[in-house]
Design an enzyme around this catalytic site. Structure first.
Site, short mmCIF file in Angstrom:
data_model
loop_
_atom_site.label_atom_id
_atom_site.label_comp_id
_atom_site.label_asym_id
_atom_site.label_seq_id
_atom_site.Cartn_x
_atom_site.Cartn_y
_atom_site.Cartn_z
CB SER A 1 -0.97 -0.02 1.18
OG SER A 1 -1.88 1.05 1.10
CG HIS A 2 0.23 3.70 3.37
ND1 HIS A 2 -0.57 2.60 3.53
CD2 HIS A 2 0.69 4.04 4.60
CE1 HIS A 2 -0.62 2.29 4.82
NE2 HIS A 2 0.14 3.14 5.49
CG ASP B 1 -2.11 4.47 -1.57
OD1 ASP B 1 -2.87 4.41 -2.57
OD2 ASP B 1 -2.09 3.59 -0.69
CG ASP C 1 -2.49 -0.17 -2.74
OD1 ASP C 1 -2.50 0.97 -2.23
OD2 ASP C 1 -3.18 -1.11 -2.31
CG ASP D 1 -5.63 1.34 -1.21
OD1 ASP D 1 -4.75 2.19 -1.00
OD2 ASP D 1 -5.72 0.26 -0.57
NE ARG D 2 -3.81 3.78 2.88
CZ ARG D 2 -3.63 3.73 4.19
NH1 ARG D 2 -3.41 4.83 4.87
NH2 ARG D 2 -3.67 2.57 4.83
CE LYS E 1 -7.33 1.85 2.01
NZ LYS E 1 -7.53 0.61 2.76
#
Length: 542
Positions: free
Chosen positions: A112-113, A276, A278, A280-281, A375
């Site tokens: 992710s982030h 971010d 991947d 999703d943010r 998300k």
């Protein structure tokens, strides 16, 4: 040829809120990734001949593990594997591919982030057939299997060329390399009024989107510049890089500081956003104003009907427990359901599948809807652009009008990163032991009305998730929440969430940390943060 390889289990493969995340050198240990992937397959049933989706955020070690996962999927009997070209699939795009192609599930390679690189973070998570993260019953089974696994299956085959779209075969399994952007872009065109957004851009509206050298770059470039006509150069850092160009790809005011400063300048663009690692943010900034994720959720929910995909209204709204209560008042005004869940997008899946909710959000910059089961950073950006195109007002005007109508939730998250795990766990354990004694006590002039350890009772499958965060609720609507994050890879991250509701519009222009100063002091007093962690200040304030 299919090989059965003997292996020894690792004891540390317990998935967190979003899969298994460790440093790259951990995943590079002998059979480490193979063990976890085989544990996923061993925890599933009836997938023979089915389709598996594989992709990731392009971070370091992504390509190597994709080749392993492809060969293991073939050896374990999947009928087809869909893999994003270049190994790329944003997390929301992967969810969409799973749903659109009716796949059995998907393996998403991402942390992710978190930062990427040879000594930084890597991750593997499994998503089920609805496109969402595996629920706890599956992740618990994966962890149990990982502790006793003694063999894994893998095809003895050459690597697939994942840089060119096309079809290959390994042990009877069809491997198809797909365009990672096309399905997702098509879905966005169905949900949003591209003509209205295109006209807004043509009229001189300026947008800047920082992809942070991460996976959203190709998606934002195609949609914002190619399909919507934003000027070339509107999408910054659009090439996904294994180390994210040295960036920490977390779209917050610390790691996207340059974007924030550009949006606060006198000659700022009309709208700024980032996503971010991947995809999703999201980070949303208007000219002269940062929109907190909690406020963004509430404002998008209040205005979603302006987009074609949501013109019939919302069935309900869901938010994670630490997210501010701003969306609650929108749900109340709309007369729809409001659901409070633990942190982790997987908890929204049942509500979305049962059509109890349409839009969901988390304070950690995650917002999404029933279009996928993750998300979705770029989705949130496009919905904001759709709202701006229809209302023909600035972000600042929309925010101020929303606060005037619903009140303002002053809200901040203080992260203490890489805290000694024993110290962090001790802090939470001590709070938990004192919960019964806190109601009725006064701190800094505020009286504790309720204190609990949040437990979620899923209204759909009746499952219960306990110990999801310590809540201290004060008379008048203020609250403090303490929880340990499951997204880090070393030490513990203590998150402290501080919130005050202010209904008086005359008091809506106070600087956030000033407005929350007494609650910040109370949080330290109640939990003895300095004494227990040795930290004088948070690592990150958002």
């Amino acid at each position: 040829m299919i090989k059965t390889v003997s292996t020894t289990p690792y004891s540390d493969q317990k998935p967190g809120t979003s899969g298994l995340r460790k440093k790259v050198p951990v995943f590079q240990q002998e059979n480490y990734a193979e063990n976890f992937i085989q544990s996923i397959f061993d925890s599933l049933e009836d997938f023979a001949g089915q389709t598996l989706v594989i992709g990731g955020d392009g971070r370091y070690y992504n390509r190597e593990v994709i080749q392993i996962a492809i060969k293991m999927a073939a050896a374990n009997g999947f009928g087809q594997v869909l893999v994003g070209r270049g190994g790329i699939l944003s997390t929301p795009a992967a969810s969409n591919v799973i749903r659109k192609h009716k796949a059995f599930g998907g393996i998403i390679l991402s942390a992710s982030h978190n930062p990427g690189g040879p000594t930084e973070d890597f991750g593997i998570k499994y998503n089920i057939g609805n496109g969402g993260p595996a629920p706890e019953k599956i992740t618990d089974a994966i962890f149990a299997r990982s502790k006793v696994i003694d063999t894994y299956k893998i095809a003895d085959a050459a690597d697939i060329n994942i840089d060119i779209e096309g079809t290959h075969t390994i042990e009877g399994t069809k491997i198809t390399v797909i365009d990672p952007v096309a399905d997702y872009a098509e879905l966005m065109e169905e949900l949003f009024d591209f003509a209205a957004i295109r006209a807004m851009f043509a009229g001189g509206f300026r947008v800047v989107f920082d992809a942070m050298s991460a996976v959203t770059g190709p998606y934002a470039k195609e949609i914002l510049e190619n399909r919507l006509g934003a000027p070339k150069g509107s999408v910054l850092n659009f090439m996904p890089l294994p180390d994210f160009g040295g960036h920490h790809p977390d779209p917050n005011l610390v790691h996207a500081r340059a974007l924030y400063e550009a949006m606060m300048a006198d000659d700022a663009p009309d709208f700024g956003a980032a996503s971010d690692g991947d995809g999703d943010r999201n980070l949303i900034i208007g000219r002269g104003i940062f929109v907190t994720p909690s406020d963004s959720l509430a404002m998008l929910a209040a205005n979603a009907h302006l987009a074609p995909g949501y013109s019939k209204g919302l069935s309900g709204i869901a938010r994670s427990m630490p997210t501010s209560g701003a969306a609650d008042r929108v749900a109340e005004k709309l007369g729809i359901g409001m659901y409070e869940t633990p942190t982790g997008w997987k908890f929204f899946g049942n509500l979305l599948d049962a059509d109890k909710v349409t839009i969901c959000g988390e304070e950690s910059a995650g917002t999404g809807s029933n279009h996928v089961r993750e998300k979705d950073g770029l989705w949130a950006v496009l919905l904001w652009l759709n709202v701006l195109a229809v209302r023909k007002e600035s972000v600042l005007d929309i925010v101020r009008e929303h606060w005037a109508a619903y009140g303002r939730n002053y809200y901040s998250r203080h992260d203490y990163e890489e805290v000694d795990s024993a110290a962090a766990n001790g802090l939470i354990a001590d709070l938990r032991a004192r919960l019964a004694d806190l109601p009725g006590k006064t701190f800094g002039g505020l009286t504790v009305e309720k204190a609990d350890d949040f437990a979620y009772h899923d209204p759909i499958d009746k499952s219960v998730s306990e110990h999801q965060g310590i809540r201290i609720l004060f008379a008048g609507g203020s609250r403090i929440v303490f929880r340990l994050s499951g997204t880090g890879t070393s030490g513990a991250t203590l998150r402290v969430y501080i919130e005050r509701f202010e209904p008086d519009a005359a008091r809506h222009d106070i600087e956030t940390q000033t407005a929350l100063a007494d609650l910040i002091a109370i949080a330290d007093e109640i939990a003895d943060i300095k004494g227990r962690t040795g930290r004088d200040a948070p690592s990150v304030i958002t």
